[in-house]
Design a protein around this motif. Structure first.
Motif, PDB file in Angstrom:
ATOM      1  N   MET A  80     -24.199   8.511   2.413  1.00 55.78           N
ATOM      2  CA  MET A  80     -23.794   9.575   3.335  1.00 55.78           C
ATOM      3  C   MET A  80     -23.775  10.930   2.640  1.00 55.78           C
ATOM      4  O   MET A  80     -24.228  11.938   3.185  1.00 55.78           O
ATOM      5  N   ALA A  81     -23.236  10.949   1.420  1.00 62.72           N
ATOM      6  CA  ALA A  81     -23.168  12.208   0.679  1.00 62.72           C
ATOM      7  C   ALA A  81     -24.554  12.739   0.367  1.00 62.72           C
ATOM      8  O   ALA A  81     -24.813  13.947   0.463  1.00 62.72           O
ATOM      9  N   TRP A  82     -25.479  11.848   0.000  1.00 64.00           N
ATOM     10  CA  TRP A  82     -26.829  12.280  -0.348  1.00 64.00           C
ATOM     11  C   TRP A  82     -27.581  12.807   0.874  1.00 64.00           C
ATOM     12  O   TRP A  82     -28.211  13.869   0.824  1.00 64.00           O
ATOM     13  N   ILE A  83     -27.514  12.069   1.987  1.00 64.36           N
ATOM     14  CA  ILE A  83     -28.198  12.515   3.205  1.00 64.36           C
ATOM     15  C   ILE A  83     -27.590  13.821   3.707  1.00 64.36           C
ATOM     16  O   ILE A  83     -28.302  14.748   4.124  1.00 64.36           O
ATOM     17  N   GLY A  84     -26.257  13.932   3.664  1.00 62.64           N
ATOM     18  CA  GLY A  84     -25.612  15.173   4.074  1.00 62.64           C
ATOM     19  C   GLY A  84     -26.005  16.341   3.197  1.00 62.64           C
ATOM     20  O   GLY A  84     -26.218  17.459   3.691  1.00 62.64           O
ATOM     21  N   ALA A  85     -26.131  16.109   1.887  1.00 60.00           N
ATOM     22  CA  ALA A  85     -26.540  17.191   0.988  1.00 60.00           C
ATOM     23  C   ALA A  85     -27.975  17.633   1.274  1.00 60.00           C
ATOM     24  O   ALA A  85     -28.287  18.831   1.251  1.00 60.00           O
ATOM     25  N   ILE A  86     -28.863  16.673   1.542  1.00 62.11           N
ATOM     26  CA  ILE A  86     -30.256  17.034   1.842  1.00 62.11           C
ATOM     27  C   ILE A  86     -30.335  17.839   3.133  1.00 62.11           C
ATOM     28  O   ILE A  86     -31.025  18.876   3.202  1.00 62.11           O
ATOM     29  N   LEU A  87     -29.636  17.383   4.181  1.00 61.68           N
ATOM     30  CA  LEU A  87     -29.642  18.135   5.440  1.00 61.68           C
ATOM     31  C   LEU A  87     -29.075  19.533   5.244  1.00 61.68           C
ATOM     32  O   LEU A  87     -29.628  20.516   5.768  1.00 61.68           O
ATOM     33  N   GLU A 124     -14.392  19.431   7.490  1.00 58.07           N
ATOM     34  CA  GLU A 124     -15.335  18.340   7.731  1.00 58.07           C
ATOM     35  C   GLU A 124     -14.758  17.289   8.660  1.00 58.07           C
ATOM     36  O   GLU A 124     -15.486  16.697   9.473  1.00 58.07           O
ATOM     37  N   VAL A 125     -13.447  17.048   8.547  1.00 59.50           N
ATOM     38  CA  VAL A 125     -12.826  16.010   9.388  1.00 59.50           C
ATOM     39  C   VAL A 125     -12.902  16.398  10.859  1.00 59.50           C
ATOM     40  O   VAL A 125     -13.165  15.542  11.725  1.00 59.50           O
ATOM     41  N   ILE A 126     -12.681  17.663  11.175  1.00 56.97           N
ATOM     42  CA  ILE A 126     -12.764  18.113  12.568  1.00 56.97           C
ATOM     43  C   ILE A 126     -14.182  17.957  13.104  1.00 56.97           C
ATOM     44  O   ILE A 126     -14.402  17.513  14.241  1.00 56.97           O
ATOM     45  N   ILE A 127     -15.165  18.319  12.291  1.00 54.04           N
ATOM     46  CA  ILE A 127     -16.565  18.151  12.717  1.00 54.04           C
ATOM     47  C   ILE A 127     -16.880  16.679  12.937  1.00 54.04           C
ATOM     48  O   ILE A 127     -17.570  16.314  13.904  1.00 54.04           O
ATOM     49  N   ALA A 128     -16.372  15.811  12.066  1.00 54.56           N
ATOM     50  CA  ALA A 128     -16.609  14.375  12.246  1.00 54.56           C
ATOM     51  C   ALA A 128     -15.963  13.853  13.517  1.00 54.56           C
ATOM     52  O   ALA A 128     -16.552  13.034  14.232  1.00 54.56           O
ATOM     53  N   LEU A 144     -23.960  13.417   9.006  1.00 56.60           N
ATOM     54  CA  LEU A 144     -24.198  14.608   9.808  1.00 56.60           C
ATOM     55  C   LEU A 144     -23.050  15.600   9.685  1.00 56.60           C
ATOM     56  O   LEU A 144     -23.270  16.823   9.612  1.00 56.60           O
ATOM     57  N   ALA A 145     -21.822  15.094   9.633  1.00 65.23           N
ATOM     58  CA  ALA A 145     -20.674  15.984   9.465  1.00 65.23           C
ATOM     59  C   ALA A 145     -20.708  16.681   8.109  1.00 65.23           C
ATOM     60  O   ALA A 145     -20.421  17.879   8.000  1.00 65.23           O
ATOM     61  N   LEU A 146     -21.073  15.953   7.065  1.00 66.65           N
ATOM     62  CA  LEU A 146     -21.185  16.567   5.745  1.00 66.65           C
ATOM     63  C   LEU A 146     -22.293  17.611   5.706  1.00 66.65           C
ATOM     64  O   LEU A 146     -22.154  18.668   5.078  1.00 66.65           O
ATOM     65  N   GLY A 147     -23.409  17.311   6.383  1.00 69.28           N
ATOM     66  CA  GLY A 147     -24.504  18.263   6.400  1.00 69.28           C
ATOM     67  C   GLY A 147     -24.153  19.546   7.134  1.00 69.28           C
ATOM     68  O   GLY A 147     -24.433  20.653   6.657  1.00 69.28           O
ATOM     69  N   ILE A 148     -23.518  19.416   8.294  1.00 64.22           N
ATOM     70  CA  ILE A 148     -23.152  20.605   9.075  1.00 64.22           C
ATOM     71  C   ILE A 148     -22.062  21.408   8.374  1.00 64.22           C
ATOM     72  O   ILE A 148     -22.130  22.639   8.285  1.00 64.22           O
TER      73      ILE A 148
END
Length: 291
Positions: A80-87, A124-128, A144-148
């Motif tokens: 999740m962290a890796w995909i969020g960082a890439i996005l 991030e928690v609110i976005i999630a 997605l929340a980490l990316g945004i």
């Protein structure tokens, strides 16, 4: 004022009124915030004993039977962290460059910075929690929340990095007839790319820590497992999960930190020296032969 002046004029002492007012205002805010909370300060005396008690429950004999599942869930958090960082990086780099003062016009630059500020203001928690109604309880929600959430901070880092690049290369490209696109491609990007890559790796480190928190709201990963066993008061398993989180996080931080140092500083001096010495020796031998 001269040395022979019998009545020298001393400069006025700077006023301390503004700093004093600011300090008093901050003190009033702190006192008001503390007084408005229902805190029983007598409970502070019991905190050390409670920490020792629950620390013993968690770490005296951790439950290693759940270690395989914990590693699997930790891998989900890292994913999740890796995909969020890439996005985050793919979106924030072009938008952040448009928000830089030397690239984007004012009518585009100011709204982009406002968007970054708004995104940074939302945790991030609110976005999630908002995304849970759309994507459901899946790891993709956490990614997605980490990316945004990272776009706001990462975009700010990007335009600040672009604005800190020296103007020499940009002026040379403009003197050769290049426009904004050419200046960005051939002057700004090569100079800022190492720093931007380092910041992207740093975003990945931040996402690893945040992914464990997002699991507490149902986004999956090690955080969900930690929340479940905490609710059931299985402290031996909670201690094992905390050990896994700390060890894996520190390991990823060390690897990412080494890569960031290599990117920003380049190859080590020792390696450069080792590769340069044989060439010098050969050249000196050739000179001796000529002599």
């Amino acid at each position: 004022m001269t040395a022979n002046d019998p009545n020298p004029v001393l400069p006025r002492r700077p006023s301390r009124l503004v700093p004093t007012i600011a300090a008093v205002a901050v003190g009033i805010v702190v006192i008001a915030a503390t007084a408005g909370l229902p805190i029983d300060w007598r409970d502070l005396g019991t905190v050390p004993a409670q920490l020792v008690h629950f620390g013993g429950l968690m770490f005296e004999s951790p439950n290693w039977e759940k270690l395989p599942r914990a590693l699997t869930e930790m891998w989900r958090s890292i994913s999740m962290a890796w995909i969020g960082a890439i996005l985050c990086v793919l979106v924030s780099i072009p938008l952040g460059m448009l928000a830089a003062g030397s690239v984007g016009p004012v009518w585009l630059r100011l709204p982009m910075r406002g968007v970054f500020a708004v995104i940074r203001a939302v945790p991030e928690v609110i976005i999630a929690l908002i995304l849970l109604t759309i994507t459901g309880l899946t790891p993709f929600t956490g990614a997605l929340a980490l990316g945004i959430a990272g776009i706001g901070t990462q975009g700010k880092w990007v335009y600040e990095t672009i604005e800190s690049v020296q103007e020499g290369a940009s002026e040379a490209v403009r003197a050769a007839g290049g426009g904004t696109a050419e200046v960005t491609r051939w002057a700004l990007w090569p100079a800022a790319a190492p720093a931007l890559l380092s910041l992207a790796l740093y975003r990945f480190e931040i996402n690893i820590r945040t992914s464990a928190v997002l699991g507490l709201v149902g986004a999956g990963g090690i955080g969900s497992m930690l929340a479940n066993y905490t609710n059931y008061r299985q402290w031996d398993t909670v201690g094992m999960l905390l050990i896994v989180v700390v060890v894996v996080t520190m390991t990823m931080d060390a690897i990412s930190g080494a890569i960031r140092r290599r990117v920003t500083r380049g190859p080590g001096v020792a390696r450069t020296t080792r590769t340069a010495l044989p060439a010098r020796t050969t050249r000196s031998r050739n000179v001796d032969r000529v002599r």
